[in-house]
Scaffold this motif. Structure first.
Motif, PDB file in Angstrom:
ATOM      1  N   PRO A 122     -68.577 -32.898  56.489  1.00 47.24           N
ATOM      2  CA  PRO A 122     -68.534 -31.990  55.335  1.00 47.24           C
ATOM      3  C   PRO A 122     -69.126 -30.618  55.644  1.00 47.24           C
ATOM      4  O   PRO A 122     -69.058 -29.721  54.794  1.00 47.24           O
ATOM      5  N   TYR A 174     -63.758 -30.998  53.593  1.00 43.68           N
ATOM      6  CA  TYR A 174     -64.051 -31.586  52.288  1.00 43.68           C
ATOM      7  C   TYR A 174     -63.498 -33.003  52.230  1.00 43.68           C
ATOM      8  O   TYR A 174     -62.537 -33.341  52.914  1.00 43.68           O
ATOM      9  N   VAL A 225     -67.495 -35.433  46.455  1.00 38.81           N
ATOM     10  CA  VAL A 225     -67.539 -34.771  45.154  1.00 38.81           C
ATOM     11  C   VAL A 225     -67.804 -35.789  44.047  1.00 38.81           C
ATOM     12  O   VAL A 225     -68.622 -35.562  43.146  1.00 38.81           O
TER      13      VAL A 225
END
Length: 450
Positions: free
Chosen positions: A83, A87, A92
């Motif tokens: 990361p 992503y 998240v």
């Protein structure tokens, strides 16, 4: 009947030849083969009720099916892509879950790492970057990890500090509010928070309060022996931090994720910390840590001030998401609270029978049983703790001690009443055998403890 340990002993002997001794605190020669729920099996086929949870890192128990399934599914997709550059979705999702369950009605952000040690290093960096101040205050008998920043914050064992200095500068230590062994020989009725007045005195004489960036406190002092501070101490400390714009940091590495009968230890004090530190049980045994802090604090540093190539590993993230699901779906927080009260009640019944037990304390399934040579002097009974833990292991219970004499009762939160009753019966049997002189001194050559 004692446990056969031939194969275990052979592996332990080989381990001694190749593993650095600074990486292990020995209790007994247990070699783990597999685990299920609250049960561990060794390489010789012996089963044990686990009251340690891999140092409070396995709140959902060993190999929980939902956690295992999440790990396998993610591993089949991709194992890792850092990361630091790219992503991934689970990072998240997990950050949002952590923001949701941590206390504080304000905008937050998350920084991921691999262990409680690196998370505590991150606290030093964030606190200094955000406040522009240098001084960090933490507690005597605290343990925050073994990286340089974390060791510098810790004040538990001289072995952690010998030969490796200088440590990170401008970190100061104050006494933890230990009401059982009060430095001022006060009780709750006549306590005037003399221990906090020591800090106020420090501010007057050698620590300029305007240079203090953060105060880092475990809401329950784990390795000090599961010491619970009085609420009025936490309230006053929090007020002091707010008055002088000092960051209040709740170090939850050992006590988080339902362990105390709430999501986090600080929830028992109705405090909204500026920063929450977590690791251990966050991903049910996968290496992961997290710092959750106010957004403006997190914005104070730029990359690469606190990033790790392997931090936020997607397998660990999926394991952490599954961990949170299990805690919610199986109502483990309430189970921890209810079963913890029962366990304390059982130990208090033993306390009425055995003067060896000086104090029983804890929240949820984070319970300390303080063994003493004399209830008046409260002198720690380290040999008793070592012998009792060793005998419990021989009888099929994984029990350890810390702070020299405190039996550490931190089982997986999935443990059931039948298992806990069997373990408690074995502990009481072992206490009786110690009192009657039936546990040999040779045990002390193996069971060194923390």
């Amino acid at each position: 009947m004692t446990v056969k340990i031939d194969n275990c002993i052979d592996i332990v002997k080989e381990d001694d030849k190749v593993i650095c001794p600074s990486a292990r605190v020995p209790y007994y020669p247990l070699v783990v083969k597999r685990g299920r729920g609250a049960i561990i099996e060794d390489v010789d086929g012996n089963n044990y009720i686990d009251l340690l949870s891999s140092a409070a890192a396995l709140n959902t128990g060993h190999t929980h099916p939902k956690v295992v399934d999440a790990i396998i599914k993610q591993a089949k997709e991709f194992i890792h892509y850092t990361p630091a550059y790219m992503y991934h979705e689970s990072l998240v999702k997990l950050a949002k879950e952590l923001i949701d369950i941590t206390p504080g009605h304000f905008n937050k952000k998350v920084a991921f790492g691999l262990s409680g040690s690196d998370a505590n290093d991150g606290v030093i960096k964030l606190a200094r970057a955000y406040t522009g101040r240098s001084k960090i205050i933490t507690y005597i008998q605290s343990y925050h990890g073994s990286t340089y920043g974390a060791i510098s914050m810790s004040a538990l064992s001289l072995n952690m500090r010998r030969k490796i200095g200088p440590l990170v500068p401008d970190i100061h230590h104050i006494p933890y509010p230990d009401c059982y062994r009060c430095l001022f020989d006060k009780n709750e009725e006549i306590c005037d928070l003399e221990c906090l007045k020591l800090l106020e005195n420090d501010f007057k004489h050698y620590i300029p309060i305007e240079e203090v960036a953060a105060i880092v406190i475990e809401p329950i002092a784990g390795d000090a022996g599961l010491v619970i501070p009085p609420k009025k101490y936490i309230d006053k400390l929090y007020s002091l931090c707010k008055e002088y714009q000092i960051l209040f940091v709740s170090e939850e590495v050992q006590q988080g994720f339902g362990r105390t009968g709430k999501w986090f230890g600080i929830n028992h004090f109705d405090i909204e910390p500026d920063i929450v530190v977590m690791a251990k049980s966050i991903a049910s045994g996968m290496p992961m840590s997290a710092i959750v802090a106010k957004e403006e604090i997190m914005q104070s540093m730029g990359a690469p001030a606190h990033l790790f190539t392997m931090g936020g590993n997607p397998i660990a993230c999926r394991a952490a998401l599954a961990t949170i699901e299990v805690i919610k779906e199986e109502n483990l927080i309430n189970h921890s609270k209810e079963l913890g009260e029962y366990v304390k009640e059982r130990f208090n019944e033993m306390k009425d029978k055995y003067s060896l037990i000086g104090d029983v304390r804890g929240l949820g399934l984070s319970i300390g049983v303080d063994l003493v040579k004399d209830r008046d002097t409260k002198e720690k009974a380290q040999n008793a703790a070592a012998k009792i833990c060793y005998r419990c292991w021989e009888k099929g219970v994984l029990l350890t001690f810390f702070s020299n004499s405190v039996l550490r009762i931190q089982p997986p939160l999935v443990i059931n009443k039948e298992q806990i009753d069997k373990a408690l019966n074995i502990i009481e049997e072992s206490i009786n055998e110690y009192i009657n002189g039936h546990i040999p001194d040779e045990v002390l050559e193996i069971a060194k403890g923390w």
